[in-house]
Design a protein around this motif. Structure first.
Motif, PDB file in Angstrom:
ATOM      1  N   LYS A   1     -12.937   5.390 -17.014  1.00 26.19           N
ATOM      2  CA  LYS A   1     -13.730   6.424 -16.332  1.00 26.19           C
ATOM      3  C   LYS A   1     -15.216   6.078 -16.380  1.00 26.19           C
ATOM      4  O   LYS A   1     -15.925   6.224 -15.379  1.00 26.19           O
ATOM      5  N   ASN A   2     -15.684   5.596 -17.518  1.00 22.95           N
ATOM      6  CA  ASN A   2     -17.098   5.219 -17.649  1.00 22.95           C
ATOM      7  C   ASN A   2     -17.456   4.064 -16.715  1.00 22.95           C
ATOM      8  O   ASN A   2     -18.600   3.951 -16.275  1.00 22.95           O
ATOM      9  N   ALA A   3     -16.490   3.213 -16.418  1.00 19.43           N
ATOM     10  CA  ALA A   3     -16.734   2.079 -15.514  1.00 19.43           C
ATOM     11  C   ALA A   3     -16.987   2.532 -14.079  1.00 19.43           C
ATOM     12  O   ALA A   3     -17.472   1.756 -13.258  1.00 19.43           O
TER      13      ALA A   3
ATOM     14  N   ARG B   1      -8.502   6.966 -25.064  1.00 16.30           N
ATOM     15  CA  ARG B   1      -9.611   6.047 -25.346  1.00 16.30           C
ATOM     16  C   ARG B   1      -9.779   5.047 -24.200  1.00 16.30           C
ATOM     17  O   ARG B   1     -10.887   4.817 -23.716  1.00 16.30           O
ATOM     18  N   ILE B   2      -8.677   4.471 -23.737  1.00 12.90           N
ATOM     19  CA  ILE B   2      -8.717   3.500 -22.629  1.00 12.90           C
ATOM     20  C   ILE B   2      -9.099   4.203 -21.329  1.00 12.90           C
ATOM     21  O   ILE B   2      -9.931   3.709 -20.557  1.00 12.90           O
ATOM     22  N   PHE B   3      -8.515   5.372 -21.090  1.00 14.37           N
ATOM     23  CA  PHE B   3      -8.846   6.134 -19.886  1.00 14.37           C
ATOM     24  C   PHE B   3     -10.342   6.445 -19.836  1.00 14.37           C
ATOM     25  O   PHE B   3     -10.975   6.306 -18.784  1.00 14.37           O
ATOM     26  N   THR B   4     -10.914   6.834 -20.963  1.00 13.89           N
ATOM     27  CA  THR B   4     -12.340   7.159 -21.020  1.00 13.89           C
ATOM     28  C   THR B   4     -13.184   5.928 -20.707  1.00 13.89           C
ATOM     29  O   THR B   4     -14.180   6.016 -19.981  1.00 13.89           O
TER      30      THR B   4
ATOM     31  N   MET C   1     -20.483   4.044  -9.041  1.00 11.82           N
ATOM     32  CA  MET C   1     -20.294   4.799  -7.803  1.00 11.82           C
ATOM     33  C   MET C   1     -21.392   5.842  -7.586  1.00 11.82           C
ATOM     34  O   MET C   1     -21.543   6.356  -6.481  1.00 11.82           O
ATOM     35  N   ASN C   2     -22.163   6.133  -8.616  1.00 13.28           N
ATOM     36  CA  ASN C   2     -23.281   7.075  -8.498  1.00 13.28           C
ATOM     37  C   ASN C   2     -24.549   6.393  -8.013  1.00 13.28           C
ATOM     38  O   ASN C   2     -25.563   7.044  -7.822  1.00 13.28           O
ATOM     39  N   MET C   3     -24.498   5.072  -7.856  1.00 14.29           N
ATOM     40  CA  MET C   3     -25.662   4.315  -7.412  1.00 14.29           C
ATOM     41  C   MET C   3     -25.474   3.887  -5.952  1.00 14.29           C
ATOM     42  O   MET C   3     -24.354   3.676  -5.498  1.00 14.29           O
ATOM     43  N   GLU C   4     -26.568   3.787  -5.262  1.00 13.15           N
ATOM     44  CA  GLU C   4     -26.559   3.314  -3.874  1.00 13.15           C
ATOM     45  C   GLU C   4     -26.178   1.835  -3.857  1.00 13.15           C
ATOM     46  O   GLU C   4     -26.715   1.046  -4.641  1.00 13.15           O
ATOM     47  N   PRO C   5     -25.249   1.439  -2.976  1.00 15.75           N
ATOM     48  CA  PRO C   5     -24.897   0.011  -2.893  1.00 15.75           C
ATOM     49  C   PRO C   5     -26.101  -0.821  -2.455  1.00 15.75           C
ATOM     50  O   PRO C   5     -26.940  -0.369  -1.673  1.00 15.75           O
ATOM     51  N   ASP C   6     -26.183  -2.025  -2.987  1.00 17.98           N
ATOM     52  CA  ASP C   6     -27.243  -2.948  -2.576  1.00 17.98           C
ATOM     53  C   ASP C   6     -27.066  -3.301  -1.103  1.00 17.98           C
ATOM     54  O   ASP C   6     -25.973  -3.224  -0.555  1.00 17.98           O
ATOM     55  N   THR C   7     -28.143  -3.715  -0.508  1.00 23.69           N
ATOM     56  CA  THR C   7     -28.091  -4.243   0.852  1.00 23.69           C
ATOM     57  C   THR C   7     -28.089  -5.756   0.734  1.00 23.69           C
ATOM     58  O   THR C   7     -28.921  -6.325   0.018  1.00 23.69           O
TER      59      THR C   7
END
Length: 159
Positions: free
Chosen positions: A63-65, A57-60, A69-75
């Motif tokens: 993992k969701n957090a 449960r904690i690992f999941t 990383m799937n989003m482009e970093p802001d400039t």
């Protein structure tokens, strides 16, 4: 989520050194679940062995957090000053005030493969009270840049 474990969950909270570790693990030729465990380890500061002992449960939740990383970093725009590891730095990136040594170093570091964002950023981050390349330890600057926010290093390297 467990009160005893926190995870960095945004590009803003990641140091440049952590970013490099994330890139290395993301590109590794290992099964996806091992990558996830290692990514969580980097972002929590917990050892992989400790992560593997967590309830699923904690690992999941951890993992969701990782979804950021799937989003482009802001400039972001670089600041005029930084304090890192107790050292104060001034940004010297005004094009009309850059000295030849800065230009030459930036050009040299830009040609390296792969480019070192730490070295590129160091061309514009000067210890307070110094001029570029004069009387300070560049290795200390490089070490400090590694502990800066990934977004700040990116902003300095590509001002």
């Amino acid at each position: 989520m467990d009160n005893k474990i926190t995870i960095k969950n945004s590009w803003e909270s990641i140091t440049f050194n952590e970013f490099q570790q994330l890139v290395q693990i993301s590109g590794a030729d290992i099964p996806e679940h091992y990558k996830t465990t290692h990514l969580i380890s980097i972002l929590t500061g917990w050892d992989v062995d400790e992560i593997e002992k967590l309830p699923i449960r904690i690992f999941t939740q951890l993992k969701n957090a990782l979804s950021f990383m799937n989003m482009e970093p802001d400039t972001v725009k670089h600041k005029n000053e930084y304090e890192v590891n107790g050292h104060k730095y001034v940004v010297k990136a005004e094009v009309d005030k850059i000295v030849t040594a800065q230009f030459l170093d930036y050009t040299t570091y830009s040609a390296e493969n792969p480019q070192s964002l730490i070295k590129l950023a160091s061309c514009f981050l000067v210890p307070e009270g110094h001029t570029y390349g004069d009387g300070y330890d560049v290795n200390q600057v490089w070490n400090d840049i590694g502990d800066m926010s990934f977004l700040d290093v990116k902003a300095l390297a590509f001002f």
